[in-house]
Design an enzyme around this catalytic site. Structure first.
Site, PDB file in Angstrom:
ATOM      1  N   LYS B 178      43.894  79.736   3.726  1.00 46.73           N
ATOM      2  CA  LYS B 178      43.753  80.856   2.787  1.00 46.73           C
ATOM      3  C   LYS B 178      44.843  80.791   1.734  1.00 46.73           C
ATOM      4  O   LYS B 178      46.022  80.947   2.037  1.00 46.73           O
ATOM      5  CB  LYS B 178      43.854  82.198   3.502  1.00 46.73           C
ATOM      6  CG  LYS B 178      43.498  83.354   2.569  1.00 46.73           C
ATOM      7  CD  LYS B 178      43.864  84.719   3.110  1.00 46.73           C
ATOM      8  CE  LYS B 178      45.256  85.139   2.758  1.00 46.73           C
ATOM      9  NZ  LYS B 178      45.509  85.365   1.324  1.00 46.73           N
ATOM     10  N   GLU B 252      57.526  79.052   7.325  1.00 42.62           N
ATOM     11  CA  GLU B 252      58.493  78.701   6.281  1.00 42.62           C
ATOM     12  C   GLU B 252      58.633  79.947   5.427  1.00 42.62           C
ATOM     13  O   GLU B 252      57.718  80.309   4.697  1.00 42.62           O
ATOM     14  CB  GLU B 252      57.986  77.495   5.496  1.00 42.62           C
ATOM     15  CG  GLU B 252      59.087  76.767   4.771  1.00 42.62           C
ATOM     16  CD  GLU B 252      59.318  77.305   3.390  1.00 42.62           C
ATOM     17  OE1 GLU B 252      60.153  78.222   3.259  1.00 42.62           O
ATOM     18  OE2 GLU B 252      58.665  76.842   2.449  1.00 42.62           O
ATOM     19  N   CYS B 286      61.465  79.931  -2.509  1.00 44.25           N
ATOM     20  CA  CYS B 286      62.108  80.448  -1.302  1.00 44.25           C
ATOM     21  C   CYS B 286      63.486  79.833  -1.103  1.00 44.25           C
ATOM     22  O   CYS B 286      64.374  80.446  -0.527  1.00 44.25           O
ATOM     23  CB  CYS B 286      61.230  80.188  -0.088  1.00 44.25           C
ATOM     24  SG  CYS B 286      60.557  78.536  -0.077  1.00 44.25           S
ATOM     25  N   GLU B 383      66.181  88.876  -0.754  1.00 41.81           N
ATOM     26  CA  GLU B 383      65.533  87.885  -1.591  1.00 41.81           C
ATOM     27  C   GLU B 383      64.841  88.602  -2.746  1.00 41.81           C
ATOM     28  O   GLU B 383      63.985  89.457  -2.536  1.00 41.81           O
ATOM     29  CB  GLU B 383      64.503  87.108  -0.755  1.00 41.81           C
ATOM     30  CG  GLU B 383      63.909  85.949  -1.505  1.00 41.81           C
ATOM     31  CD  GLU B 383      62.968  85.124  -0.636  1.00 41.81           C
ATOM     32  OE1 GLU B 383      62.202  85.723   0.149  1.00 41.81           O
ATOM     33  OE2 GLU B 383      63.004  83.893  -0.757  1.00 41.81           O
TER      34      GLU B 383
END
Lengths: 286, 472
Positions: B178, B252, B286, B383
């Site tokens: 997906k 991840e 990331c 983040e």
């Protein structure tokens, strides 16, 4: 002439290289496979678990930073000390598991041999699991396995010595430190093992051993935010699922329970479960 | 700043259909959910209507993958390899088309999609194609897991697809993937590439939708392997979902990487590395170097050079070949970047951006630096996933290590020094899966990638990347 009365041993916890009683003051009765009273073992609490994690964290920089050769030497030293107390461990295993003296001796031998086997891995696992990566550019690129950190271990209920050694050794040989919940039913060999560890040049805090109820202690470790991994080998399916869910809070590495034949070749899986791969890049140029 | 005439890449090469179905069992079919629209974040124009896979559609996709698994896993590795080589070649042949489509749907500069994303995508398929018939030499066995459920993010849509699909197929697994809600188009074009390559039906299934569809993939009882790239928050939900099952998982997740500059570093190179570290792909990375740790003695010089460099960055039309910084991927992400930046200012950090005109339409955010940042500030801990850099200082190597590791994340880190022994000393102590020294944001299919701690587990790339798709 009356028969001499034996001097019994008090079985305590093993935290940070010391042997404290449970801070809770609790103990529980440990019996032989025949149901005879053996000892009152400490029943560790949440506070003891947290103390053990602190000790393991404190020991981590030194142990993970020690040379692989040094760690291998210390594991081999543990094997030497264990061999020297073969008779004592055989007697404890025989009482705990109801096996013959001969069989118990063989189980101790297997435990010693397993330690020796893992000791040799300390300076070889990087060669097997690391890599020099040929990237498409002018870069030096190297991957090396590194220890995950503090690992909680729920030791198997059966095989109180061989199973225990088989879950602890792979975790620490690569540089992790650990907090172990010993077999609830048969915790005495674990505490006697602690006496071996205390005299084997193993830095305090690398292995911490708790006795008591896994149902009670394991969830505290699974949810502890300063624990990086958890081996659920000794947990029931229900406890394992609960702990795995709690372990998600800080994304601990989880080794799920699997039926194990402790006399078989263990492979590298128990080491790699608690290893990270670090990849370092550097440009090449003049 | 030089004035350049606009140099837009032509979008004629791309043929976007008005609507797209789900790719299940080798064919496009309608989804049962309510379709949604995917837009160009640089212009806010609608690009296409996208189907939504309901749990029943997910089930059909998993069934198709299960059915295909028998044949695919039984193929000789050398034959699987040839399919993957074919796919790699078609990606190269259609790379300009894919690059333009990626920039349209994602907002990233064409220079990056063309020169970074697409070459890496093709390379990834080439790399794992070569493993398919050499698994027994990797020391991890050669037994595939079964059906892999894969959920990928919007920051590198096609690159993340290649990181997921290439190793999965090489090892003999079949896939239900997906793509992210806001960037489905290149994955759907990849489905056409699978058809062109005559990949057996069901080996790759691409289904679209939002979080619910992803949850249905992850939670499907007949999925043997879950691979997810995305936020740490969702990663934790996934880890809870699979608890007590036999599903193998790789995650991840997020990062808050330290980029550490010592006083002996080559300053100009370090400035380029800092810019690449945080402004590459609008900071939607990331492993972005979002915390700059500068040794105190060079703070003024470095900040001066960095600000001069930032004033030269060109922000604007992603399809313009001169553009350095494109569009933020979505209104939602833009709002999040704005919110955290405002909090940074409110918490007392000093905010700076170069003079920078933002286009009238679309989602844009100027390159931004915060100085005077404390470790306790939210912009130093969370983040941001945008072009926002937090600057902190240190005096000693030990202090640099302590600050760098003072985060629940552990994906990447950067070290800038001309002293090799110090570089290696730092590399040993940084708790991060990738350490870039005197470089940053380099990627290669042969190089394992993945995090420590709450940045997730498992590795993608290299021999280590095979483990995620084998029953070891």
């Amino acid at each position: 002439m009356t028969e001499r009365l034996a001097v019994r041993k008090t079985y305590k916890l093993f935290i940070g290289g010391a042997f404290p009683r449970s801070e809770s003051g609790r103990s529980y009765v440990v019996t032989s496979s025949k149901g005879d009273f053996l000892a009152n073992a400490s029943r560790a609490s949440r506070k003891d678990a947290r103390d053990a994690v602190s000790a393991a964290r404190k020991a981590f920089p030194g142990w993970s930073g020690a040379t692989a050769y040094n760690r291998g030497q210390i594991l081999y030293r543990i094997a030497e000390m264990l061999e020297g107390r073969r008779a004592q461990f055989a007697a404890e295993v025989a009482e705990a598991d109801g096996v013959s003296g001969k069989k118990a001796g063989e189980l101790v031998d297997l435990a010693v041999d397993r330690l020796v086997w893992y000791a040799g891995w300390s300076d070889k696992i990087s060669a097997v699991r690391g890599a020099a990566n040929p990237v498409a550019g002018p870069y030096f690129n190297l991957s090396t396995p590194e220890p995950t950190g503090v690992v909680a271990v729920v030791a198997p209920a059966a095989a109180p010595l061989l199973g225990l050694i088989s879950v602890i050794a792979p975790v620490i040989v690569t540089g992790n430190t650990c907090v172990v919940v010993a077999s609830e039913r048969a915790p005495l060999p674990a505490i006697t093992l602690a006496e071996v560890l205390a005299t084997s040049d193993l830095p305090g805090g690398v292995i911490n051993i708790l006795t008591g109820s896994a149902e009670e202690i394991a969830p505290w470790l699974a949810g502890h935010m300063d624990v990086n991994g958890i081996d659920l080998t000794g947990a029931s399916p229900e406890l394992a699922q609960k702990c795995e869910e709690m372990a998600a809070d800080n994304l601990k590495r989880v080794l799920r329970p699997k039926t194990a034949d402790w006399s078989a070749d263990p492979g590298t899986g128990r080491m790699t479960a608690f290893l990270e791969t670090k990849t370092v890049w550097h440009p090449i140029g003049t | 700043m030089f004035e350049y005439a606009p140099a837009p890449e032509s979008r004629d090469i791309v043929d976007i259909k008005p609507s797209y179905g789900l790719f299940i069992d080798g064919r496009f079919v309608d989804g049962s959910g309510t379709p949604f629209k995917t837009i160009n974040p640089a212009t806010e124009e609608t690009l296409a209507e996208i189907s939504v896979a309901s749990p029943e559609d997910v089930d059909r996709a998993v069934k198709a993958a299960r059915k295909a698994f028998e044949g695919w896993s039984a193929l000789p590795g050398s034959e699987r390899a040839k399919y993957l080589f074919r796919i790699a070649r078609i990606i190269q042949e259609r790379s300009r088309e894919l690059a333009v489509l990626e920039s349209l749907d994602n907002g990233k500069p064409i220079r990056e999609s063309r020169d970074v994303d697409l070459p890496l995508v093709a390379a990834h398929f080439f790399y794992y194609a070569g493993w398919a018939d050499k698994l027994e030499y990797a020391g991890l066995g050669s037994k595939p897991l079964g059906v892999a459920g894969q959920v990928i993010p919007w920051n590198f849509p096609l690159l993340m697809l290649s990181w997921k699909i290439a190793p999965a197929l090489a090892c003999g697994n079949t896939v239900v993937l997906k793509p992210a809600e806001t960037t489905p188009l290149t994955a759907l074009l990849f489905a056409e590439i699978c058809q062109q390559a005559e990949l057996p039906p069901g080996v790759v299934n691409i289904i679209t939708g939002a979080g619910e569809t992803g949850a249905a993939v992850v939670g499907h009882p007949d999925v043997n392997k879950v691979a997810f790239t995305g936020s740490t928050e969702v990663g934790k939900i996934i880890a809870r979902t699979v608890a007590g099952t036999s599903k193998k998982v790789t995650l991840e997740l997020g990062g808050k990487a330290a980029n550490i500059v010592f006083e002996d570093a080559a300053l100009d190179q370090a400035v380029e590395g800092i810019v690449n570290g945080i402004f590459f792909n609008q900071g939607h990375v990331c492993c972005a170097g979002s915390r700059l740790l500068v040794q105190e003695s060079i703070y003024d010089d470095l900040l001066g050079a960095l600000k001069r460099r930032l004033a030269l960055l060109r922000l604007g039309d992603p399809l313009d070949k001169n553009t350095d910084i494109g569009a933020i991927n979505s209104a939602e992400q833009l709002a999040k970047i704005r919110e955290l930046s405002n909090i940074g200012a409110e918490e007392g950090a000093e905010r700076w951006s170069p003079p920078c005109d933002l286009p009238d339409r679309g989602f844009f955010f100027p390159p931004t630096i915060f100085t005077g940042v404390a470790q306790s500030h939210r912009i130093a801990r969370e983040e941001i996933f945008g072009p926002v850099l937090s600057v902190l200082t240190f005096r000693t190597p030990a202090e640099a290590v302590e600050k760098a590791n003072n985060t629940p994340y552990g994906l990447s880190a950067g070290v800038w020094t001309e002293k090799a022994s110090r570089m290696l000393w730092m590399a040993n102590r940084l708790r991060a899966g990738v350490v870039w020294s005197n470089t940053f944001n380099r990627f290669d299919p042969a190089s394992p990638f993945g995090g420590y701690k709450e940045s997730g587990y498992g590795r993608e790339g290299g021999l280590a990347g095979l483990e995620a798709y084998l029953d070891v």
